[in-house]
Structures are given as C-alpha cells and as structure tokens.
Design a protein around this motif. Structure first.
Motif, PDB file in Angstrom:
ATOM      1  N   ARG A 146       0.866  -1.190   0.000  1.00  0.00           N
ATOM      2  CA  ARG A 146       0.000   0.000   0.000  1.00  0.00           C
ATOM      3  C   ARG A 146       0.898   1.234   0.000  1.00  0.00           C
ATOM      4  O   ARG A 146       1.738   1.381   0.900  1.00  0.00           O
ATOM      5  CB  ARG A 146      -0.892   0.019   1.244  1.00  0.00           C
ATOM      6  CG  ARG A 146      -1.951  -1.051   1.275  1.00  0.00           C
ATOM      7  CD  ARG A 146      -2.840  -0.901   2.508  1.00  0.00           C
ATOM      8  NE  ARG A 146      -2.094  -1.112   3.744  1.00  0.00           N
ATOM      9  CZ  ARG A 146      -1.884  -2.298   4.333  1.00  0.00           C
ATOM     10  NH1 ARG A 146      -2.374  -3.396   3.797  1.00  0.00           N
ATOM     11  NH2 ARG A 146      -1.207  -2.379   5.458  1.00  0.00           N
ATOM     12  N   ALA A 147       0.721   2.111  -0.996  1.00  0.00           N
ATOM     13  CA  ALA A 147       1.624   3.251  -1.139  1.00  0.00           C
ATOM     14  C   ALA A 147       0.880   4.543  -1.434  1.00  0.00           C
ATOM     15  O   ALA A 147      -0.261   4.524  -1.892  1.00  0.00           O
ATOM     16  CB  ALA A 147       2.624   2.974  -2.266  1.00  0.00           C
ATOM     17  N   PHE A 207       5.672   6.809  -0.396  1.00  0.00           N
ATOM     18  CA  PHE A 207       5.433   6.543   1.023  1.00  0.00           C
ATOM     19  C   PHE A 207       4.915   5.124   1.193  1.00  0.00           C
ATOM     20  O   PHE A 207       3.770   4.834   0.858  1.00  0.00           O
ATOM     21  CB  PHE A 207       4.391   7.544   1.570  1.00  0.00           C
ATOM     22  CG  PHE A 207       4.868   8.974   1.612  1.00  0.00           C
ATOM     23  CD1 PHE A 207       4.943   9.730   0.446  1.00  0.00           C
ATOM     24  CD2 PHE A 207       5.248   9.556   2.803  1.00  0.00           C
ATOM     25  CE1 PHE A 207       5.395  11.047   0.472  1.00  0.00           C
ATOM     26  CE2 PHE A 207       5.696  10.881   2.843  1.00  0.00           C
ATOM     27  CZ  PHE A 207       5.774  11.616   1.671  1.00  0.00           C
ATOM     28  N   TRP A 208       5.757   4.256   1.688  1.00  0.00           N
ATOM     29  CA  TRP A 208       5.329   2.917   2.121  1.00  0.00           C
ATOM     30  C   TRP A 208       6.389   2.382   3.062  1.00  0.00           C
ATOM     31  O   TRP A 208       7.579   2.607   2.873  1.00  0.00           O
ATOM     32  CB  TRP A 208       5.064   1.967   0.946  1.00  0.00           C
ATOM     33  CG  TRP A 208       6.221   1.721   0.016  1.00  0.00           C
ATOM     34  CD1 TRP A 208       6.561   2.448  -1.084  1.00  0.00           C
ATOM     35  CD2 TRP A 208       7.189   0.656   0.100  1.00  0.00           C
ATOM     36  NE1 TRP A 208       7.683   1.925  -1.691  1.00  0.00           N
ATOM     37  CE2 TRP A 208       8.086   0.819  -0.993  1.00  0.00           C
ATOM     38  CE3 TRP A 208       7.376  -0.424   0.983  1.00  0.00           C
ATOM     39  CZ2 TRP A 208       9.151  -0.050  -1.211  1.00  0.00           C
ATOM     40  CZ3 TRP A 208       8.449  -1.289   0.748  1.00  0.00           C
ATOM     41  CH2 TRP A 208       9.317  -1.095  -0.339  1.00  0.00           C
ATOM     42  N   GLY A 209       5.927   1.752   4.112  1.00  0.00           N
ATOM     43  CA  GLY A 209       6.837   1.234   5.120  1.00  0.00           C
ATOM     44  C   GLY A 209       6.746  -0.273   5.227  1.00  0.00           C
ATOM     45  O   GLY A 209       5.942  -0.904   4.532  1.00  0.00           O
ATOM     46  N   PRO A 210       7.564  -0.834   6.101  1.00  0.00           N
ATOM     47  CA  PRO A 210       7.587  -2.295   6.271  1.00  0.00           C
ATOM     48  C   PRO A 210       6.201  -2.850   6.610  1.00  0.00           C
ATOM     49  O   PRO A 210       5.858  -3.951   6.167  1.00  0.00           O
ATOM     50  CB  PRO A 210       8.541  -2.497   7.454  1.00  0.00           C
ATOM     51  CG  PRO A 210       9.347  -1.246   7.540  1.00  0.00           C
ATOM     52  CD  PRO A 210       8.524  -0.144   6.977  1.00  0.00           C
ATOM     53  N   GLU A 211       5.410  -2.056   7.339  1.00  0.00           N
ATOM     54  CA  GLU A 211       4.086  -2.564   7.744  1.00  0.00           C
ATOM     55  C   GLU A 211       3.003  -2.327   6.695  1.00  0.00           C
ATOM     56  O   GLU A 211       1.842  -2.651   6.936  1.00  0.00           O
ATOM     57  CB  GLU A 211       3.670  -1.920   9.067  1.00  0.00           C
ATOM     58  CG  GLU A 211       4.348  -2.562  10.265  1.00  0.00           C
ATOM     59  CD  GLU A 211       5.308  -1.605  10.970  1.00  0.00           C
ATOM     60  OE1 GLU A 211       4.856  -0.589  11.492  1.00  0.00           O
ATOM     61  OE2 GLU A 211       6.518  -1.896  10.980  1.00  0.00           O
ATOM     62  N   ASP A 212       3.384  -1.726   5.576  1.00  0.00           N
ATOM     63  CA  ASP A 212       2.417  -1.513   4.494  1.00  0.00           C
ATOM     64  C   ASP A 212       2.513  -2.608   3.437  1.00  0.00           C
ATOM     65  O   ASP A 212       1.935  -2.497   2.359  1.00  0.00           O
ATOM     66  CB  ASP A 212       2.637  -0.130   3.871  1.00  0.00           C
ATOM     67  CG  ASP A 212       2.498   0.967   4.903  1.00  0.00           C
ATOM     68  OD1 ASP A 212       1.562   0.881   5.720  1.00  0.00           O
ATOM     69  OD2 ASP A 212       3.330   1.894   4.924  1.00  0.00           O
TER      70      ASP A 212
END
Lengths: 121, 121
Positions: free
Chosen positions: B94-95, B113-118
């Motif tokens: 998810r970004a 914008f996307w992180g390890p939890e996305d």
C-alpha cells in the motif's frame, strides 16, 4: 526516529481531532516551529500559534475527515494518507496529506495535496 | 506551471506504464535530472538513466498498480495518489506517491510513502 506505529497513530489522531471538533488537540500534534502547506502551492503557515488558528477555523467549518485507504508509513520519518473532507452543506474535498516528524514524534511539516478540481460542491 | 489535468494524466500514465510493462514509458515521464526516493527514507536515485534501471527492475517483477482513490492535484506543481501495488505471487504494497513537476510537465521528484508494515505477503 519515530516508529511507524507512532506516526500512523498521530495521523489517526488528526482524523479523530476533526471528528471531536477539538482544534487544540490538532494543534498539539505539531512541533512549536512546524510548517504547514495546505493546500500545496499556497503560502506556508509557520509556527504552532498560526497553526492553532488555522485549525480553529477548520474545525469551526464543521469539516470531518474519512480515510479513503489505510495510512501509509515509510522507511524514514514521514507518513501519508488519502482521505475525503466533508464540509457539511458546502463541499467535499479529496486530499492526500503527508507529514514529516521530528525525534519527539511531533509533526514538523504537513503538506496537503488537493487542487481546485478535487472539490465537489 | 503544469495544469492539474496534465499532472493527473502523467500519474495515470505511470499506472498504465506498469499495466503495459513498459519501463521506457515510465522513465520518459521524468526529467533528465529527476530524483526519486522510493521508499521515503531510502537513498535517493538520481538522473533518468538510474531511474530507467529502477523501473526496468520494477516492471520485471510484474508489479501492477491499482488506484485506491482518485489522483489528487494541488494549487502548485505537485500531485499525489494512493494506490496498491500487486507483485504477483510475492506481495501487496500500500503506497502513496507524490510527484513534483517542472515547467515542461516532466516529473522532477517522486517520493513513495510505504513502510515495512504496508506490505502484505
């Protein structure tokens, strides 16, 4: 660096602050020297005092925010979210907000992406 | 300043470029000296040659993008979109991407914008 969980919780608190009509809670998410650019392309607003006034006006409009998709983090100290603002009886605005955080987990910069064509009357 | 319509068309072309598996079309959206930060917090990639290589790899993964909500413009030369990346058999990300444009309507900076939890495996 703030955790992903913290940044997303702050962004959820931003949504919740509008739901509760609590402008002080919104302003408290920001650092003393924070900057907001809402919408992107308009003059920036500098400092928590001016930011508090900005949110007092926003909350007074009755604006409520609904997430369009889950909040996104990053691999750094920024996060983003897509949402829709409903200003009762006036308009609906489709927006993306990005927020950058400091070491204390406060927002140091917020940019709101919405243009003239992202408003429905 | 690029029009809202132009910026949104470029972002749609970005989605379409992945759908078509056309890395060259993706790279052609960027200015010669463009910078991408994908994901935010990772080292930046500078210049169209490095960007073309980045998208050649991305397209080779089979990644396809689906918008989660309509693309947002701004009152300036930036736009943003929330979407989901599906990498077949591997993961879903998810970004939110933001893009800044130059006078010629080319992308000069993209931040993802996307992180390890996305990521969902």
């Amino acid at each position: 660096m703030p955790t992903q969980e913290h940044m997303k919780a702050v962004m959820q608190s931003y949504i919740d602050g509008f739901a509760a009509g609590d402008a002080a809670a919104l302003a408290a998410l920001f650092a003393e020297d924070a900057v907001i650019e809402d919408p992107v392309g308009n003059p920036e607003i500098h400092g928590r005092e001016a930011i508090a006034e900005f949110y007092a006006n926003a909350v007074a409009s009755g604006a409520k925010l609904t997430l369009d998709a889950p909040i996104r983090g990053s691999h750094g100290s920024k996060a983003a979210m897509a949402f829709t603002v409903e200003v009762p009886g006036l308009m609906r605005i489709r927006a993306v907000d990005t927020m950058a955080f400091n070491e204390e987990g406060l927002v140091v910069r917020m940019e709101a992406f919405w243009g003239p064509e992202d408003i429905e009357m």
